[in-house]
Design a protein around this motif. Structure first.
Motif, mmCIF file in Angstrom:
data_model
loop_
_atom_site.group_PDB
_atom_site.id
_atom_site.type_symbol
_atom_site.label_atom_id
_atom_site.label_comp_id
_atom_site.label_asym_id
_atom_site.label_seq_id
_atom_site.Cartn_x
_atom_site.Cartn_y
_atom_site.Cartn_z
ATOM 1 N N SER A 1 41.426 40.191 56.508
ATOM 2 C CA SER A 1 42.428 39.298 57.082
ATOM 3 C C SER A 1 42.140 39.067 58.556
ATOM 4 N N LYS A 2 42.407 37.864 58.985
ATOM 5 C CA LYS A 2 42.194 37.513 60.389
ATOM 6 C C LYS A 2 43.501 37.568 61.191
ATOM 7 N N LYS A 3 44.609 37.888 60.518
ATOM 8 C CA LYS A 3 45.893 37.964 61.212
ATOM 9 C C LYS A 3 45.895 39.129 62.193
ATOM 10 N N PRO A 4 46.473 38.918 63.358
ATOM 11 C CA PRO A 4 46.539 40.021 64.324
ATOM 12 C C PRO A 4 47.560 41.082 63.891
ATOM 13 N N HIS A 5 47.263 42.329 64.239
ATOM 14 C CA HIS A 5 48.153 43.455 63.957
ATOM 15 C C HIS A 5 48.236 44.312 65.209
ATOM 16 N N PRO A 6 49.296 45.105 65.339
ATOM 17 C CA PRO A 6 49.413 45.978 66.512
ATOM 18 C C PRO A 6 48.202 46.922 66.617
ATOM 19 N N LEU A 7 47.846 47.273 67.824
ATOM 20 C CA LEU A 7 46.696 48.133 68.060
ATOM 21 C C LEU A 7 46.830 49.492 67.380
ATOM 22 N N ASP A 8 48.057 49.995 67.235
ATOM 23 C CA ASP A 8 48.238 51.297 66.608
ATOM 24 C C ASP A 8 48.247 51.233 65.076
ATOM 25 N N ASP A 9 48.157 50.043 64.509
ATOM 26 C CA ASP A 9 48.086 49.864 63.056
ATOM 27 C C ASP A 9 46.642 50.094 62.613
ATOM 28 N N LYS A 10 46.418 51.173 61.902
ATOM 29 C CA LYS A 10 45.060 51.555 61.489
ATOM 30 C C LYS A 10 44.714 51.074 60.082
ATOM 31 N N ASN A 11 45.601 50.315 59.454
ATOM 32 C CA ASN A 11 45.342 49.808 58.110
ATOM 33 C C ASN A 11 44.263 48.725 58.122
ATOM 34 N N THR A 12 43.567 48.611 57.012
ATOM 35 C CA THR A 12 42.641 47.502 56.795
ATOM 36 C C THR A 12 43.374 46.482 55.936
ATOM 37 N N TYR A 13 43.347 45.229 56.338
ATOM 38 C CA TYR A 13 44.062 44.178 55.616
ATOM 39 C C TYR A 13 43.073 43.198 54.998
ATOM 40 N N TRP A 14 43.422 42.733 53.798
ATOM 41 C CA TRP A 14 42.578 41.821 53.034
ATOM 42 C C TRP A 14 43.369 40.595 52.640
ATOM 43 N N THR A 15 42.652 39.515 52.425
ATOM 44 C CA THR A 15 43.245 38.278 51.934
ATOM 45 C C THR A 15 42.243 37.607 51.000
ATOM 46 N N LEU A 16 42.728 36.685 50.196
ATOM 47 C CA LEU A 16 41.826 35.937 49.318
ATOM 48 C C LEU A 16 40.982 34.975 50.143
ATOM 49 N N SER A 17 39.739 34.824 49.772
ATOM 50 C CA SER A 17 38.896 33.783 50.363
ATOM 51 C C SER A 17 39.267 32.455 49.709
ATOM 52 N N LYS A 18 38.726 31.373 50.212
ATOM 53 C CA LYS A 18 38.967 30.070 49.569
ATOM 54 C C LYS A 18 38.512 30.099 48.118
ATOM 55 N N PHE A 19 37.336 30.690 47.890
ATOM 56 C CA PHE A 19 36.819 30.795 46.525
ATOM 57 C C PHE A 19 37.719 31.704 45.683
ATOM 58 N N GLY A 20 38.212 32.793 46.272
ATOM 59 C CA GLY A 20 39.112 33.703 45.565
ATOM 60 C C GLY A 20 40.390 33.009 45.122
ATOM 61 N N LYS A 21 40.924 32.126 45.986
ATOM 62 C CA LYS A 21 42.121 31.367 45.611
ATOM 63 C C LYS A 21 41.830 30.452 44.433
ATOM 64 N N LYS A 22 40.657 29.825 44.431
ATOM 65 C CA LYS A 22 40.284 28.950 43.312
ATOM 66 C C LYS A 22 40.157 29.743 42.021
ATOM 67 N N VAL A 23 39.525 30.913 42.104
ATOM 68 C CA VAL A 23 39.364 31.754 40.913
ATOM 69 C C VAL A 23 40.722 32.220 40.409
ATOM 70 N N MET A 24 41.579 32.686 41.319
ATOM 71 C CA MET A 24 42.912 33.134 40.916
ATOM 72 C C MET A 24 43.688 31.997 40.247
ATOM 73 N N ASN A 25 43.651 30.808 40.844
ATOM 74 C CA ASN A 25 44.358 29.669 40.259
ATOM 75 C C ASN A 25 43.835 29.341 38.873
ATOM 76 N N LYS A 26 42.524 29.378 38.699
ATOM 77 C CA LYS A 26 41.919 29.074 37.401
ATOM 78 C C LYS A 26 42.328 30.119 36.360
ATOM 79 N N VAL A 27 42.254 31.388 36.725
ATOM 80 C CA VAL A 27 42.615 32.468 35.794
ATOM 81 C C VAL A 27 44.079 32.364 35.399
ATOM 82 N N ARG A 28 44.951 32.161 36.367
ATOM 83 C CA ARG A 28 46.386 32.073 36.057
ATOM 84 C C ARG A 28 46.695 30.827 35.229
#
Length: 125
Positions: free
Chosen positions: A75-102
């Protein structure tokens, strides 16, 4: 509910199954720890080990595989500096695949995650 790793179950599911389970929660973004909970819930329901249902090494591997297939990206969204989590999001291709599967699921009458959850909730009531 599982209380320690010695009681944990091994499971094998396809990367497609896992992608289908987590993709709706990646439309915006989701942390690796929440992704672990999403996978655990879909595999065993509410009886999963809450704090660390799946080892972060496994989640890192799953996310690396999905990233290698260009389905997810950090994910490219900003998070607080003390947030040590790794964040993920669908890529453009991932959104297309998800839409097709659903779409296929809906057209063929296969239960979507929401339908399954609603059914599970009605059974528990």
């Amino acid at each position: 509910m599982k209380s320690d790793w010695s009681e944990a179950e091994w499971f094998k599911r396809s990367l497609l199954d896992i992608f289908i389970w987590i993709a709706p929660n990646l439309l915006d973004e989701n942390s690796s720890s929440e992704i672990a909970k999403n996978i655990a819930f879909e595999h065993v329901g509410n009886g999963y080990f809450r704090t660390n249902p799946i080892g972060m090494n496994r989640i890192s591997g799953i996310m690396a595989d999905l990233a290698a297939l260009d389905l997810v990206e950090p994910s490219k969204k900003p998070h607080p500096l003390d947030d040590k989590n790794t964040y993920w999001t669908l890529s453009k291709f991932g959104k297309k695949v998800m839409n097709k599967v659903r779409r296929i699921q809906l057209e063929e009458g296969i239960e979507t995650l929401e339908q399954k959850s609603e059914l599970d909730e009605s059974i528990e009531s």
